[in-house]
Scaffold this motif. Structure first.
Motif, PDB file in Angstrom:
ATOM      1  N   GLY A 134     -54.878  79.073 -63.976  1.00 49.52           N
ATOM      2  CA  GLY A 134     -53.748  79.517 -64.795  1.00 49.52           C
ATOM      3  C   GLY A 134     -52.777  78.387 -65.104  1.00 49.52           C
ATOM      4  N   ILE A 135     -52.404  77.600 -64.085  1.00 45.87           N
ATOM      5  CA  ILE A 135     -51.418  76.540 -64.339  1.00 45.87           C
ATOM      6  C   ILE A 135     -52.044  75.381 -65.117  1.00 45.87           C
ATOM      7  N   LEU A 136     -53.365  75.204 -65.018  1.00 46.26           N
ATOM      8  CA  LEU A 136     -54.018  74.205 -65.860  1.00 46.26           C
ATOM      9  C   LEU A 136     -53.914  74.580 -67.333  1.00 46.26           C
ATOM     10  N   TYR A 137     -54.079  75.862 -67.640  1.00 45.32           N
ATOM     11  CA  TYR A 137     -53.915  76.318 -69.027  1.00 45.32           C
ATOM     12  C   TYR A 137     -52.475  76.122 -69.483  1.00 45.32           C
ATOM     13  N   LEU A 138     -51.495  76.412 -68.600  1.00 44.87           N
ATOM     14  CA  LEU A 138     -50.090  76.191 -68.953  1.00 44.87           C
ATOM     15  C   LEU A 138     -49.829  74.708 -69.238  1.00 44.87           C
ATOM     16  N   TYR A 139     -50.365  73.847 -68.381  1.00 42.88           N
ATOM     17  CA  TYR A 139     -50.155  72.409 -68.552  1.00 42.88           C
ATOM     18  C   TYR A 139     -50.845  71.904 -69.818  1.00 42.88           C
ATOM     19  N   ALA A 140     -52.051  72.424 -70.086  1.00 41.86           N
ATOM     20  CA  ALA A 140     -52.763  72.029 -71.297  1.00 41.86           C
ATOM     21  C   ALA A 140     -51.983  72.428 -72.544  1.00 41.86           C
ATOM     22  N   PHE A 178     -60.154  77.452 -77.037  1.00 38.25           N
ATOM     23  CA  PHE A 178     -58.900  76.833 -76.605  1.00 38.25           C
ATOM     24  C   PHE A 178     -59.007  75.348 -76.895  1.00 38.25           C
ATOM     25  N   LEU A 179     -58.238  74.862 -77.865  1.00 35.79           N
ATOM     26  CA  LEU A 179     -58.378  73.502 -78.360  1.00 35.79           C
ATOM     27  C   LEU A 179     -57.345  72.574 -77.729  1.00 35.79           C
ATOM     28  N   LEU A 180     -57.813  71.399 -77.325  1.00 33.20           N
ATOM     29  CA  LEU A 180     -56.948  70.318 -76.857  1.00 33.20           C
ATOM     30  C   LEU A 180     -57.510  69.032 -77.436  1.00 33.20           C
ATOM     31  N   ASP A 181     -56.683  68.327 -78.235  1.00 28.46           N
ATOM     32  CA  ASP A 181     -57.163  67.155 -78.991  1.00 28.46           C
ATOM     33  C   ASP A 181     -58.389  67.504 -79.827  1.00 28.46           C
ATOM     34  N   ASN A 182     -58.324  68.676 -80.470  1.00 30.64           N
ATOM     35  CA  ASN A 182     -59.364  69.155 -81.383  1.00 30.64           C
ATOM     36  C   ASN A 182     -60.717  69.397 -80.720  1.00 30.64           C
ATOM     37  N   GLN A 183     -60.741  69.499 -79.394  1.00 32.50           N
ATOM     38  CA  GLN A 183     -61.972  69.808 -78.667  1.00 32.50           C
ATOM     39  C   GLN A 183     -61.783  71.121 -77.917  1.00 32.50           C
ATOM     40  N   ASN A 184     -62.841  71.952 -77.914  1.00 30.64           N
ATOM     41  CA  ASN A 184     -62.766  73.221 -77.196  1.00 30.64           C
ATOM     42  C   ASN A 184     -62.838  72.968 -75.690  1.00 30.64           C
ATOM     43  N   ARG A 185     -61.780  73.327 -74.967  1.00 29.37           N
ATOM     44  CA  ARG A 185     -61.728  73.125 -73.519  1.00 29.37           C
ATOM     45  C   ARG A 185     -61.740  74.456 -72.772  1.00 29.37           C
ATOM     46  N   MET A 186     -62.236  75.478 -73.410  1.00 20.94           N
ATOM     47  CA  MET A 186     -62.281  76.808 -72.787  1.00 20.94           C
ATOM     48  C   MET A 186     -63.283  76.836 -71.634  1.00 20.94           C
ATOM     49  N   GLY A 187     -62.946  77.599 -70.609  1.00 21.41           N
ATOM     50  CA  GLY A 187     -63.896  77.902 -69.545  1.00 21.41           C
ATOM     51  C   GLY A 187     -64.274  76.707 -68.701  1.00 21.41           C
ATOM     52  N   THR A 242     -62.076  80.663 -65.981  1.00 21.05           N
ATOM     53  CA  THR A 242     -62.156  82.064 -66.416  1.00 21.05           C
ATOM     54  C   THR A 242     -60.792  82.647 -66.755  1.00 21.05           C
ATOM     55  N   VAL A 243     -59.729  82.080 -66.198  1.00 23.81           N
ATOM     56  CA  VAL A 243     -58.393  82.681 -66.339  1.00 23.81           C
ATOM     57  C   VAL A 243     -57.973  82.772 -67.791  1.00 23.81           C
ATOM     58  N   GLY A 244     -58.270  81.751 -68.572  1.00 19.95           N
ATOM     59  CA  GLY A 244     -57.804  81.725 -69.947  1.00 19.95           C
ATOM     60  C   GLY A 244     -58.751  82.322 -70.957  1.00 19.95           C
ATOM     61  N   LYS A 245     -59.868  82.861 -70.502  1.00 20.84           N
ATOM     62  CA  LYS A 245     -60.836  83.438 -71.426  1.00 20.84           C
ATOM     63  C   LYS A 245     -60.288  84.727 -72.028  1.00 20.84           C
ATOM     64  N   LEU A 246     -60.613  84.945 -73.274  1.00 16.93           N
ATOM     65  CA  LEU A 246     -60.021  86.046 -74.024  1.00 16.93           C
ATOM     66  C   LEU A 246     -60.850  87.309 -73.929  1.00 16.93           C
ATOM     67  N   THR A 247     -60.181  88.443 -73.857  1.00  9.27           N
ATOM     68  CA  THR A 247     -60.868  89.729 -73.868  1.00  9.27           C
ATOM     69  C   THR A 247     -61.607  89.901 -75.190  1.00  9.27           C
ATOM     70  N   GLY A 248     -62.848  90.351 -75.118  1.00  8.85           N
ATOM     71  CA  GLY A 248     -63.611  90.595 -76.332  1.00  8.85           C
ATOM     72  C   GLY A 248     -64.467  89.416 -76.767  1.00  8.85           C
ATOM     73  N   PRO A 306     -62.815  69.914 -65.568  1.00  7.92           N
ATOM     74  CA  PRO A 306     -63.342  68.543 -65.683  1.00  7.92           C
ATOM     75  C   PRO A 306     -62.640  67.726 -66.766  1.00  7.92           C
ATOM     76  N   SER A 307     -62.354  68.345 -67.907  1.00  6.19           N
ATOM     77  CA  SER A 307     -61.709  67.614 -68.998  1.00  6.19           C
ATOM     78  C   SER A 307     -60.314  67.141 -68.608  1.00  6.19           C
ATOM     79  N   MET A 308     -59.537  68.040 -68.021  1.00  2.00           N
ATOM     80  CA  MET A 308     -58.182  67.692 -67.611  1.00  2.00           C
ATOM     81  C   MET A 308     -58.193  66.589 -66.552  1.00  2.00           C
ATOM     82  N   SER A 309     -59.206  66.625 -65.674  1.00  5.17           N
ATOM     83  CA  SER A 309     -59.239  65.677 -64.551  1.00  5.17           C
ATOM     84  C   SER A 309     -59.794  64.313 -64.929  1.00  5.17           C
TER      85      SER A 309
END
Length: 502
Positions: free
Chosen positions: A298-304, A316-325, A65-71, A330-333
């Motif tokens: 929060g620090i997972l988003y920073l590391y990503a 929020f894209l990482l390797d062209n995949q949405n990793r938001m929320g 939830t930390v990296g989710k965008l307002t709106g 799970p994706s990072m781990s």
């Protein structure tokens, strides 16, 4: 990632649970299953309830939830979720000083017995049925989310079908709960909470090491990225901070204080004083643990972002995949962004968060159905062995229902189903909130046949219509206060059909 190694660790972990359950459940009887013979240690219950309260949903969802965008379509962003946690904390005080004394004074095994003694048998059964619906659907939704993560990131690679994964996990839970019930899960939940918190701490330490930051430096970075914003000042928003606090408080009162699963463990403590200690210790610990989950997010988003992740619109894209929320942790781990030992720790932590919420729900539903609907404790013609056989059959029946509901969630295959289920809980727990409040704070009586049941059905329907009307005709959005509105309508309806007591 080596899926076989991870599964071996999971198997060893589960065998350990079975051994402990076997030792603890020795000489267990029906009272051991239902209320642990009222011999549970308060500090064990307090610690174990952390895992029950958080569940796999918290383990996966709160960091995301930390990296989710307002709106966006999402509910929370930054540390806004913590306002609800503060509401939880306030709610636990009300449970400790209003509801627990009532339950101990009346020496209840099922908390819905109070409704039968205060009103009538109709109220007793109505309360139990609403609990069974609420906890049954909510627990299977949480189970589905975690099982789906295990399936997608781990078991699909091994060719294991989803239905088999579900069946194996449910059988695991049945194996260590069917005999000892509450007596067993008070101990096993403590073990599982320990593993969940160890997983949380290890992940935080590892990510901080990769970021080459101290906790203080990381917090400063989170603040610069606006990941730590706490107060939503938009009164029309679902997460307006006062709504979150008040909503969180009512959710705790209803989903903890009026929930057989949560209270079953509390009233298994030997006396009221120690039960209060358990509740307040547990509430204080949750403040720290939820903050740690938000910090990890929060620090997972920073590391990503350090690994090349970036925002694109509402994704929020990482390797062209949405990793938001929900996908972030799970994706990072499990997809190679973190080493194997962290993957193992994540899976153990996830299962440790899964089992306490699932085993408690299965045990509580068995207890409520057996005591409230079958009236097993009141039937003096049944022998202890016959009661045990009935209880085991009920336990297995609810396991089968869990299995079917999880398959239905998989068929729907909508990740937002979990958020929908949480909203549904506002409709189903609301009547319980209104019923208990009316019983505790008034002395009025209800003699109209099916009057209580009618109010308990009409109030959620009115709440639903009000929610629809507000969404369509105003800018205001009803959030977690939905349960309070539902409870108030139930209270008003009961007042209308009641009369003064002589």
């Amino acid at each position: 990632m080596n899926s076989t190694i991870i599964l071996i660790f999971v198997l060893v972990y589960f065998i350990g649970l079975l051994v402990i359950a076997k030792i603890v459940s020795k000489n267990a009887d029906n009272q051991s299953f239902f209320i642990g013979n009222k011999k549970s240690k308060w500090w064990l219950v307090a610690f174990g309830m952390i895992g029950t309260s958080l569940s796999g949903v918290t383990f996966i969802s709160v960091p995301g939830t930390v990296g989710k965008l307002t709106g966006t379509e999402y509910i929370y962003g930054g540390f806004e979720y913590y306002m609800m946690v503060i509401g939880f904390f306030l709610g636990y005080f009300i449970v400790a000083f209003v509801l627990l004394p009532l339950y101990y004074r009346m020496n209840l095994t099922s908390i819905y017995s109070y409704l039968g003694k205060r009103f009538n048998n109709e109220a007793h059964k109505t309360g139990s049925i609403f609990f069974i619906i609420s906890r049954g659907v909510g627990a299977t939704a949480r189970l589905f989310l975690v099982i789906n993560v295990l399936q997608i990131f781990l078991l699909n690679q091994l060719g294991v079908p989803f239905w088999l994964t579900t069946m194996i996990i449910l059988m695991m839970i049945v194996l260590y709960t069917y005999e000892g019930g509450v007596k067993t899960i008070v101990v096993t939940d403590t073990l599982q909470t320990s593993f969940m918190l160890i997983s949380l701490v290890v992940c935080i330490i590892y990510v901080l090491t990769k970021l080459d930051m101290s906790a203080g430096e990381a917090f400063s970075q989170l603040r610069e990225h606006n990941y730590t914003h706490l107060l939503n000042m938009d009164i029309n928003s679902k997460t307006y901070f006062l709504k979150a606090i008040l909503g969180g408080m009512f959710i705790t009162i209803a989903m903890t204080g009026l929930d057989q699963e949560m209270m079953q463990k509390n009233i298994s403590v030997d006396n009221l004083k120690n039960s209060k200690k358990n509740m307040l210790t547990f509430a204080s610990t949750l403040l720290i643990v939820n903050l740690a989950f938000l910090f990890l997010g929060g620090i997972l988003y920073l590391y990503a972002q350090q690994l090349g992740g970036f925002y694109s619109g509402n994704e929020f894209l990482l390797d062209n995949q949405n990793r938001m929320g929900d996908d972030l942790f799970p994706s990072m781990s499990l997809l190679g962004y973190l080493p194997l030992f962290v993957s193992v720790i994540f899976i153990i932590g996830l299962i440790s968060a899964l089992f306490p919420s699932a085993d408690g729900a299965l045990t509580a539903l068995t207890s409520s159905f057996s005591i409230d609907l079958l009236k097993m404790n009141e039937n003096t013609t049944l022998s202890e062995s016959r009661k045990k056989r009935i209880r085991i059959i009920v336990h297995l029946c609810f396991t089968a229902i869990f299995f079917l509901l999880i398959l239905i969630f998989k068929w729907i295959n909508d990740k937002s189903i979990v958020y929908l289920i949480m909203e549904v809980a506002g409709y189903t727990y609301g009547p319980l909130l209104g019923l208990f409040a009316f019983g505790i704070f008034t002395s009025r009586i209800i003699q109209i046949k099916f009057g209580i049941l009618s109010v308990a059905i009409i109030a959620p329907l009115l709440t639903y219509l009000i929610n629809i009307w507000v969404n369509q005709n105003t800018n205001y959005r009803i959030g977690v206060e939905l349960i309070a509105i539902n409870g108030l309508l139930t209270f008003i309806g009961l007042w209308i059909i009641s009369k003064k007591s002589k």
